[in-house]
Motif scaffolding. Structure first.
Motif, PDB file in Angstrom:
ATOM      1  N   LEU A 128       0.917  -1.234  -0.088  1.00  0.00           N
ATOM      2  CA  LEU A 128       0.000  -0.141   0.059  1.00  0.00           C
ATOM      3  C   LEU A 128       0.701   1.273  -0.063  1.00  0.00           C
ATOM      4  N   GLU A 129       0.337   2.206  -0.355  1.00  0.00           N
ATOM      5  CA  GLU A 129       1.111   3.521  -0.630  1.00  0.00           C
ATOM      6  C   GLU A 129       1.427   4.278   0.991  1.00  0.00           C
ATOM      7  N   ASN A 130       1.057   3.896   1.751  1.00  0.00           N
ATOM      8  CA  ASN A 130       1.089   4.144   3.322  1.00  0.00           C
ATOM      9  C   ASN A 130       2.291   3.366   3.892  1.00  0.00           C
ATOM     10  N   GLY A 131       2.790   2.527   3.189  1.00  0.00           N
ATOM     11  CA  GLY A 131       3.815   1.557   3.699  1.00  0.00           C
ATOM     12  C   GLY A 131       3.309   0.570   4.346  1.00  0.00           C
ATOM     13  N   ASN A 132       1.971   0.254   4.703  1.00  0.00           N
ATOM     14  CA  ASN A 132       1.377  -0.892   5.088  1.00  0.00           C
ATOM     15  C   ASN A 132       1.268  -2.022   3.870  1.00  0.00           C
ATOM     16  N   TYR A 133       0.762  -3.306   4.285  1.00  0.00           N
ATOM     17  CA  TYR A 133       0.370  -4.117   3.215  1.00  0.00           C
ATOM     18  C   TYR A 133      -1.193  -4.532   3.333  1.00  0.00           C
ATOM     19  N   LEU A 134      -1.587  -5.110   2.348  1.00  0.00           N
ATOM     20  CA  LEU A 134      -2.974  -5.523   2.271  1.00  0.00           C
ATOM     21  C   LEU A 134      -2.966  -7.007   2.048  1.00  0.00           C
ATOM     22  N   LEU A 135      -3.675  -7.888   2.780  1.00  0.00           N
ATOM     23  CA  LEU A 135      -3.392  -9.324   2.658  1.00  0.00           C
ATOM     24  C   LEU A 135      -5.180  -9.606   1.997  1.00  0.00           C
ATOM     25  N   LYS A 136      -4.982 -10.094   0.783  1.00  0.00           N
ATOM     26  CA  LYS A 136      -6.465 -10.689   0.283  1.00  0.00           C
ATOM     27  C   LYS A 136      -6.596 -12.109   0.322  1.00  0.00           C
ATOM     28  N   PHE A 137      -7.619 -12.507   1.207  1.00  0.00           N
ATOM     29  CA  PHE A 137      -7.970 -13.752   1.563  1.00  0.00           C
ATOM     30  C   PHE A 137      -8.599 -14.542   0.178  1.00  0.00           C
ATOM     31  N   LYS A 138      -8.179 -15.637  -0.107  1.00  0.00           N
ATOM     32  CA  LYS A 138      -8.835 -16.387  -1.061  1.00  0.00           C
ATOM     33  C   LYS A 138      -9.572 -17.600  -0.695  1.00  0.00           C
ATOM     34  N   ASP A 139     -10.436 -18.130  -1.504  1.00  0.00           N
ATOM     35  CA  ASP A 139     -11.142 -19.392  -1.185  1.00  0.00           C
ATOM     36  C   ASP A 139     -10.311 -20.918  -1.519  1.00  0.00           C
ATOM     37  N   ASP A 140      -9.360 -20.507  -1.944  1.00  0.00           N
ATOM     38  CA  ASP A 140      -8.203 -21.632  -2.366  1.00  0.00           C
ATOM     39  C   ASP A 140      -8.007 -22.256  -1.068  1.00  0.00           C
ATOM     40  N   CYS A 141      -8.076 -23.580  -0.747  1.00  0.00           N
ATOM     41  CA  CYS A 141      -7.493 -24.347   0.470  1.00  0.00           C
ATOM     42  C   CYS A 141      -6.153 -25.401  -0.119  1.00  0.00           C
ATOM     43  N   MET A 147      -7.276  -7.769   4.686  1.00  0.00           N
ATOM     44  CA  MET A 147      -6.965  -7.168   5.964  1.00  0.00           C
ATOM     45  C   MET A 147      -5.598  -6.477   5.696  1.00  0.00           C
ATOM     46  N   GLU A 148      -5.437  -5.039   6.245  1.00  0.00           N
ATOM     47  CA  GLU A 148      -4.371  -4.255   6.258  1.00  0.00           C
ATOM     48  C   GLU A 148      -3.620  -4.578   7.530  1.00  0.00           C
ATOM     49  N   VAL A 149      -2.062  -4.708   7.295  1.00  0.00           N
ATOM     50  CA  VAL A 149      -1.287  -5.043   8.251  1.00  0.00           C
ATOM     51  C   VAL A 149       0.106  -4.520   8.110  1.00  0.00           C
ATOM     52  N   LEU A 150       0.574  -4.273   9.293  1.00  0.00           N
ATOM     53  CA  LEU A 150       1.798  -3.529   9.232  1.00  0.00           C
ATOM     54  C   LEU A 150       2.899  -4.210   8.757  1.00  0.00           C
ATOM     55  N   PRO A 151       4.095  -3.626   8.426  1.00  0.00           N
ATOM     56  CA  PRO A 151       5.365  -4.245   7.524  1.00  0.00           C
ATOM     57  C   PRO A 151       5.754  -5.243   8.913  1.00  0.00           C
ATOM     58  N   ALA A 152       6.483  -6.222   8.429  1.00  0.00           N
ATOM     59  CA  ALA A 152       7.283  -7.068   9.184  1.00  0.00           C
ATOM     60  C   ALA A 152       8.176  -8.109   8.514  1.00  0.00           C
ATOM     61  N   LYS A 153       9.296  -8.355   9.322  1.00  0.00           N
ATOM     62  CA  LYS A 153      10.156  -9.211   8.485  1.00  0.00           C
ATOM     63  C   LYS A 153       9.984 -10.595   9.274  1.00  0.00           C
ATOM     64  N   VAL A 154      10.072 -11.636   8.500  1.00  0.00           N
ATOM     65  CA  VAL A 154       9.837 -13.029   9.295  1.00  0.00           C
ATOM     66  C   VAL A 154      11.109 -13.547   9.614  1.00  0.00           C
ATOM     67  N   PHE A 155      11.120 -14.418  10.664  1.00  0.00           N
ATOM     68  CA  PHE A 155      12.613 -14.859  11.341  1.00  0.00           C
ATOM     69  C   PHE A 155      13.193 -15.972  10.342  1.00  0.00           C
ATOM     70  N   GLY A 156      14.425 -15.692   9.821  1.00  0.00           N
ATOM     71  CA  GLY A 156      14.970 -16.586   9.149  1.00  0.00           C
ATOM     72  C   GLY A 156      14.213 -16.595   7.703  1.00  0.00           C
ATOM     73  N   LYS A 157      14.028 -18.113   7.141  1.00  0.00           N
ATOM     74  CA  LYS A 157      13.261 -18.194   5.827  1.00  0.00           C
ATOM     75  C   LYS A 157      11.984 -18.913   6.569  1.00  0.00           C
ATOM     76  N   GLY A 158      11.548 -18.485   7.397  1.00  0.00           N
ATOM     77  CA  GLY A 158      10.179 -18.818   7.985  1.00  0.00           C
ATOM     78  C   GLY A 158      10.239 -19.740   9.194  1.00  0.00           C
ATOM     79  N   LEU A 159       9.106 -19.491  10.291  1.00  0.00           N
ATOM     80  CA  LEU A 159       9.397 -20.011  11.419  1.00  0.00           C
ATOM     81  C   LEU A 159       7.933 -20.372  11.747  1.00  0.00           C
TER      82      LEU A 159
END
Length: 228
Positions: free
Chosen positions: A15-28, A83-95
């Motif tokens: 997003l332009e404000n520096g946050n991110y937007l998560l788009k939830f799908k119906d895929d499972c 869902m709008e969320v704050l930017p975050a880094k993950v630990f390692g390559k995913g934990l």
């Protein structure tokens, strides 16, 4: 908005404000048309699953934020399942972080010679690297520090936060006549190194029982919202 990541069950936009937007799908995730939250591929599409996963995430993120526990949640829009969320880094390559109230699943497979299946556990927290090829290997606090994935304070913060969040979810389940056996979380950190809960809190990330019988995620979502 700029698409930055296409996931199995969610897409991520900048997003332009520096946050991110998560788009939830119906895929499972699943295999051969059967829903399985532990699978690593999209196996089917279930109409409305994105909506109910978002609804549960909103419900719990708002409660967790109100309890003073830091998350990446900012706001949500049910009309477009985002869902709008704050930017975050993950630990390692995913934990992945799991909190267990009972000895079931992979815990029992590993330690079954020492404990009965379904035996109670005292808010047992464990962490695993997200690595399908290696079977999501367990990693200790010392291992995470030695590998420079996180520091000791971050580990301790995650453990305490995990137990607090699990209590919130377990209490909500108990109020509906349900019992939380275990739950899986993901955490990230901001540019100051402060830890926060990220991703989602949906029925596919937890193992819940009613009267000693396992409830599949889709049924759980239905029961959860019908009970209130």
């Amino acid at each position: 908005m700029k698409l930055v990541y296409t996931g199995k069950t969610k897409n991520v936009y900048a997003l332009e404000n520096g946050n991110y937007l998560l788009k939830f799908k119906d895929d499972c995730t699943g295999k051969d048309g059967v829903f399985d939250p532990g699978e690593n591929q999209v196996g089917l599409t279930i109409e409305g699953v994105g909506d109910v996963n978002l609804r549960m995430s909103i419900y719990f993120f708002e409660k967790i934020n109100a309890a003073g526990i830091r998350t990446h949640y900012v706001s949500a829009n049910l009309d477009d399942t985002t869902m709008e969320v704050l930017p975050a880094k993950v630990f390692g390559k995913g934990l992945e972080v799991v909190c267990r109230h009972r000895a079931v699943g992979s815990f029992f497979k590993r330690y079954g010679q020492y404990i009965e299946e379904g035996a109670p556990l005292p808010e047992y927290v464990e962490m695993t690297f997200k690595n399908d090829a290696l079977g999501d290997p367990l990693v200790t606090k010392d291992g995470l520090v030695v590998l420079n994935v996180m520091n000791e304070k971050q580990y301790d913060d995650i453990k305490v936060m995990t137990q607090k969040i699990t209590r919130i979810v377990a209490d909500e389940m108990k109020a509906r006549g349900l019992e939380l056996y275990d739950i899986k979380f993901e955490f990230g950190y901001d540019d100051k190194g402060e830890v926060m809960l990220i991703d989602e809190i949906a029925s596919g990330n937890m193992r819940v029982y009613k009267d000693g019988k396992y409830i599949d995620p889709m049924t759980l979502s239905k029961l959860f919202f019908e009970a209130k």
